[in-house]
Write a protein that holds these residues in place. Structure first.
Motif, PDB file in Angstrom:
ATOM      1  N   VAL A   1      12.426  10.103   8.993  1.00  0.00           N
ATOM      2  CA  VAL A   1      13.543   9.930   9.917  1.00  0.00           C
ATOM      3  C   VAL A   1      13.900   8.450   9.981  1.00  0.00           C
ATOM      4  CG1 VAL A   1      14.402  10.343  12.252  1.00  0.00           C
ATOM      5  CG2 VAL A   1      12.778  11.944  11.223  1.00  0.00           C
ATOM      6  N   GLY A   2      12.935   7.642  10.368  1.00  0.00           N
ATOM      7  CA  GLY A   2      13.087   6.201  10.283  1.00  0.00           C
ATOM      8  C   GLY A   2      13.984   5.543  11.303  1.00  0.00           C
ATOM      9  N   LEU A   3      14.256   6.203  12.404  1.00  0.00           N
ATOM     10  CA  LEU A   3      15.118   5.589  13.408  1.00  0.00           C
ATOM     11  C   LEU A   3      14.345   4.830  14.478  1.00  0.00           C
ATOM     12  CD1 LEU A   3      17.655   8.517  13.901  1.00  0.00           C
ATOM     13  CD2 LEU A   3      17.994   6.402  12.619  1.00  0.00           C
ATOM     14  N   GLU A   4      13.112   5.232  14.726  1.00  0.00           N
ATOM     15  CA  GLU A   4      12.362   4.659  15.843  1.00  0.00           C
ATOM     16  C   GLU A   4      11.794   3.278  15.549  1.00  0.00           C
ATOM     17  OE1 GLU A   4      10.444   7.077  13.786  1.00  0.00           O
ATOM     18  OE2 GLU A   4      11.912   8.510  14.457  1.00  0.00           O
TER      19      GLU A   4
ATOM     20  N   GLU B   1       6.555  -4.529   4.618  1.00  0.00           N
ATOM     21  CA  GLU B   1       7.511  -4.120   5.649  1.00  0.00           C
ATOM     22  C   GLU B   1       8.908  -3.993   5.049  1.00  0.00           C
ATOM     23  OE1 GLU B   1       8.967  -6.035   9.782  1.00  0.00           O
ATOM     24  OE2 GLU B   1       6.793  -5.862   9.559  1.00  0.00           O
ATOM     25  N   ILE B   2       9.325  -2.755   4.848  1.00  0.00           N
ATOM     26  CA  ILE B   2      10.654  -2.426   4.332  1.00  0.00           C
ATOM     27  C   ILE B   2      11.285  -1.476   5.330  1.00  0.00           C
ATOM     28  CG2 ILE B   2      11.930  -1.297   2.459  1.00  0.00           C
ATOM     29  CD1 ILE B   2       9.555  -2.087   0.609  1.00  0.00           C
ATOM     30  N   ASP B   3      12.487  -1.754   5.768  1.00  0.00           N
ATOM     31  CA  ASP B   3      13.125  -0.982   6.828  1.00  0.00           C
ATOM     32  C   ASP B   3      13.431   0.458   6.407  1.00  0.00           C
ATOM     33  OD1 ASP B   3      14.578  -0.027   9.001  1.00  0.00           O
ATOM     34  OD2 ASP B   3      16.222  -1.447   8.794  1.00  0.00           O
ATOM     35  N   LYS B   4      14.124   0.643   5.305  1.00  0.00           N
ATOM     36  CA  LYS B   4      14.625   1.974   4.940  1.00  0.00           C
ATOM     37  C   LYS B   4      13.828   2.576   3.784  1.00  0.00           C
ATOM     38  CE  LYS B   4      19.256   0.768   6.430  1.00  0.00           C
ATOM     39  NZ  LYS B   4      20.622   0.504   5.975  1.00  0.00           N
ATOM     40  N   PHE B   5      13.548   3.857   3.914  1.00  0.00           N
ATOM     41  CA  PHE B   5      12.740   4.587   2.940  1.00  0.00           C
ATOM     42  C   PHE B   5      13.279   4.413   1.523  1.00  0.00           C
ATOM     43  CE2 PHE B   5      11.433   8.496   0.728  1.00  0.00           C
ATOM     44  CZ  PHE B   5      10.070   8.488   0.969  1.00  0.00           C
ATOM     45  N   PHE B   6      14.580   4.542   1.343  1.00  0.00           N
ATOM     46  CA  PHE B   6      15.128   4.482  -0.003  1.00  0.00           C
ATOM     47  C   PHE B   6      15.390   3.050  -0.493  1.00  0.00           C
ATOM     48  CE2 PHE B   6      15.990   8.989   0.939  1.00  0.00           C
ATOM     49  CZ  PHE B   6      15.273   9.519  -0.115  1.00  0.00           C
ATOM     50  N   ASP B   7      14.957   2.072   0.285  1.00  0.00           N
ATOM     51  CA  ASP B   7      14.929   0.694  -0.204  1.00  0.00           C
ATOM     52  C   ASP B   7      13.578   0.356  -0.828  1.00  0.00           C
ATOM     53  OD1 ASP B   7      17.535   0.230   0.539  1.00  0.00           O
ATOM     54  OD2 ASP B   7      17.015  -0.784   2.418  1.00  0.00           O
TER      55      ASP B   7
ATOM     56  N   ALA C   1       9.748   1.537   7.003  1.00  0.00           N
ATOM     57  CA  ALA C   1       9.745   2.852   6.346  1.00  0.00           C
ATOM     58  C   ALA C   1       8.438   3.583   6.648  1.00  0.00           C
ATOM     59  CB  ALA C   1       9.922   2.679   4.841  1.00  0.00           C
ATOM     60  N   HIS C   2       8.552   4.870   6.965  1.00  0.00           N
ATOM     61  CA  HIS C   2       7.362   5.657   7.256  1.00  0.00           C
ATOM     62  C   HIS C   2       7.618   7.129   6.986  1.00  0.00           C
ATOM     63  CE1 HIS C   2       9.625   5.265  11.030  1.00  0.00           C
ATOM     64  NE2 HIS C   2       9.097   6.415  11.428  1.00  0.00           N
ATOM     65  N   MET C   3       6.548   7.818   6.668  1.00  0.00           N
ATOM     66  CA  MET C   3       6.568   9.242   6.339  1.00  0.00           C
ATOM     67  C   MET C   3       5.688   9.966   7.352  1.00  0.00           C
ATOM     68  SD  MET C   3       4.803  10.924   2.945  1.00  0.00           S
ATOM     69  CE  MET C   3       5.949  10.169   1.805  1.00  0.00           C
TER      70      MET C   3
END
Length: 131
Positions: free
Chosen positions: A84-87, A44-50, A91-93
Protein backbone atom coordinates in the motif's frame (compact mmCIF):
# COMPACT_ATOMS: atom_id res chain seq x y z
CA UNK A 1 14.68 9.20 8.46
CA UNK A 2 11.59 6.96 8.33
CA UNK A 3 10.17 5.04 11.27
CA UNK A 4 11.23 1.84 9.46
CA UNK A 5 14.84 3.02 9.23
CA UNK A 6 14.73 3.70 12.97
CA UNK A 7 13.41 0.15 13.52
CA UNK A 8 16.15 -1.32 11.31
CA UNK A 9 18.80 0.64 13.26
CA UNK A 10 17.36 -0.57 16.57
CA UNK A 11 16.30 2.93 17.67
CA UNK A 12 12.70 1.70 17.92
CA UNK A 13 12.05 -1.82 19.22
CA UNK A 14 10.46 -4.42 16.98
CA UNK A 15 9.51 -8.08 16.92
CA UNK A 16 12.16 -9.08 14.38
CA UNK A 17 11.49 -12.15 12.26
CA UNK A 18 14.55 -12.14 9.97
CA UNK A 19 17.11 -9.92 8.33
CA UNK A 20 19.95 -9.99 5.87
CA UNK A 21 22.16 -7.33 4.30
CA UNK A 22 19.26 -5.96 2.23
CA UNK A 23 16.01 -6.56 4.17
CA UNK A 24 14.43 -6.52 7.60
CA UNK A 25 11.25 -8.43 8.48
CA UNK A 26 9.23 -7.77 11.63
CA UNK A 27 5.72 -8.09 12.98
CA UNK A 28 3.26 -5.31 12.20
CA UNK A 29 2.34 -3.79 15.57
CA UNK A 30 -1.13 -2.97 14.20
CA UNK A 31 -1.88 -6.39 12.69
CA UNK A 32 -4.99 -7.32 10.75
CA UNK A 33 -4.50 -10.92 11.93
CA UNK A 34 -1.91 -12.89 13.89
CA UNK A 35 1.16 -13.46 11.75
CA UNK A 36 0.90 -10.13 9.86
CA UNK A 37 4.52 -9.34 8.99
CA UNK A 38 6.23 -6.39 7.31
CA UNK A 39 9.32 -6.62 5.13
CA UNK A 40 11.28 -3.49 4.33
CA UNK A 41 14.46 -2.90 2.37
CA UNK A 42 17.28 -1.49 4.47
CA UNK A 43 17.82 1.24 1.90
CA UNK A 44 15.19 3.94 2.39
CA UNK A 45 13.19 4.19 -0.84
CA UNK A 46 9.74 5.78 -0.72
CA UNK A 47 7.85 3.93 -3.48
CA UNK A 48 7.82 0.19 -4.09
CA UNK A 49 8.30 0.51 -7.84
CA UNK A 50 11.26 2.84 -7.40
CA UNK A 51 13.18 -0.11 -5.94
CA UNK A 52 15.80 -1.46 -8.35
CA UNK A 53 14.93 -4.56 -10.38
CA UNK A 54 17.59 -6.63 -8.61
CA UNK A 55 16.31 -5.62 -5.19
CA UNK A 56 12.70 -6.39 -6.19
CA UNK A 57 13.71 -9.93 -7.13
CA UNK A 58 15.72 -10.39 -3.93
CA UNK A 59 12.76 -9.08 -1.93
CA UNK A 60 10.46 -11.89 -3.07
CA UNK A 61 13.14 -14.50 -2.45
CA UNK A 62 13.67 -13.12 1.07
CA UNK A 63 9.89 -13.09 1.68
CA UNK A 64 9.23 -16.63 0.43
CA UNK A 65 10.43 -18.68 3.45
CA UNK A 66 8.80 -16.18 5.82
CA UNK A 67 5.48 -16.52 4.00
CA UNK A 68 5.81 -20.31 4.05
CA UNK A 69 6.42 -20.25 7.81
CA UNK A 70 3.42 -17.97 8.35
CA UNK A 71 1.23 -20.28 6.25
CA UNK A 72 2.34 -23.34 8.24
CA UNK A 73 1.81 -21.68 11.60
CA UNK A 74 -1.43 -19.72 11.25
CA UNK A 75 -4.76 -21.02 9.95
CA UNK A 76 -5.19 -19.62 6.45
CA UNK A 77 -5.73 -20.59 2.83
CA UNK A 78 -2.59 -18.67 1.80
CA UNK A 79 -0.41 -15.71 2.63
CA UNK A 80 -1.38 -12.57 0.77
CA UNK A 81 1.01 -9.81 -0.21
CA UNK A 82 -0.04 -6.18 0.00
CA UNK A 83 1.92 -3.11 -0.97
CA UNK A 84 0.00 0.00 0.00
CA UNK A 85 2.75 2.37 1.03
CA UNK A 86 0.69 5.33 2.15
CA UNK A 87 1.39 5.27 5.88
CA UNK A 88 5.20 5.38 5.88
CA UNK A 89 7.39 6.88 3.12
CA UNK A 90 9.59 3.76 3.01
CA UNK A 91 8.72 0.93 0.62
CA UNK A 92 7.29 -2.04 2.50
CA UNK A 93 5.49 -5.31 1.88
CA UNK A 94 2.81 -6.81 4.10
CA UNK A 95 2.60 -10.61 4.40
CA UNK A 96 -0.84 -11.47 5.77
CA UNK A 97 -2.40 -14.89 6.43
CA UNK A 98 -5.73 -14.79 4.59
CA UNK A 99 -8.82 -16.87 3.95
CA UNK A 100 -10.72 -14.24 1.93
CA UNK A 101 -9.78 -11.05 0.11
CA UNK A 102 -11.48 -9.08 2.89
CA UNK A 103 -8.80 -10.32 5.30
CA UNK A 104 -6.50 -7.77 3.61
CA UNK A 105 -8.89 -4.84 4.09
CA UNK A 106 -6.82 -2.26 5.96
CA UNK A 107 -9.98 -0.38 6.96
CA UNK A 108 -10.87 -3.30 9.28
CA UNK A 109 -10.19 -2.94 13.00
CA UNK A 110 -6.68 -3.99 13.96
CA UNK A 111 -5.96 -6.68 16.54
CA UNK A 112 -4.96 -5.58 20.00
CA UNK A 113 -2.25 -7.97 21.15
CA UNK A 114 -0.23 -8.15 24.34
CA UNK A 115 3.56 -8.25 24.35
CA UNK A 116 3.34 -11.93 25.23
CA UNK A 117 1.10 -12.60 22.22
CA UNK A 118 3.48 -10.73 19.90
CA UNK A 119 6.43 -12.71 21.25
CA UNK A 120 4.55 -16.00 20.78
CA UNK A 121 3.72 -15.13 17.16
CA UNK A 122 7.32 -14.02 16.57
CA UNK A 123 8.67 -17.31 17.94
CA UNK A 124 6.23 -19.39 15.85
CA UNK A 125 7.33 -17.74 12.63
CA UNK A 126 11.05 -17.89 13.52
CA UNK A 127 10.76 -21.56 14.52
CA UNK A 128 9.11 -22.25 11.15
CA UNK A 129 12.09 -20.69 9.38
CA UNK A 130 14.47 -23.02 11.17
CA UNK A 131 12.80 -26.17 9.85
Amino acid sequence: MSVFTKIIKGEIPSYKIAENDSFYAFLDIFPLVKGHTLIVPKVEIDKFFDVTDDLLGEWLLFAKPIAQSIERNFPCNRVGISVVGLEVPHAHMHLIPINTADDMNFARPKLKMTEEEFKAVQQQIIAGLER
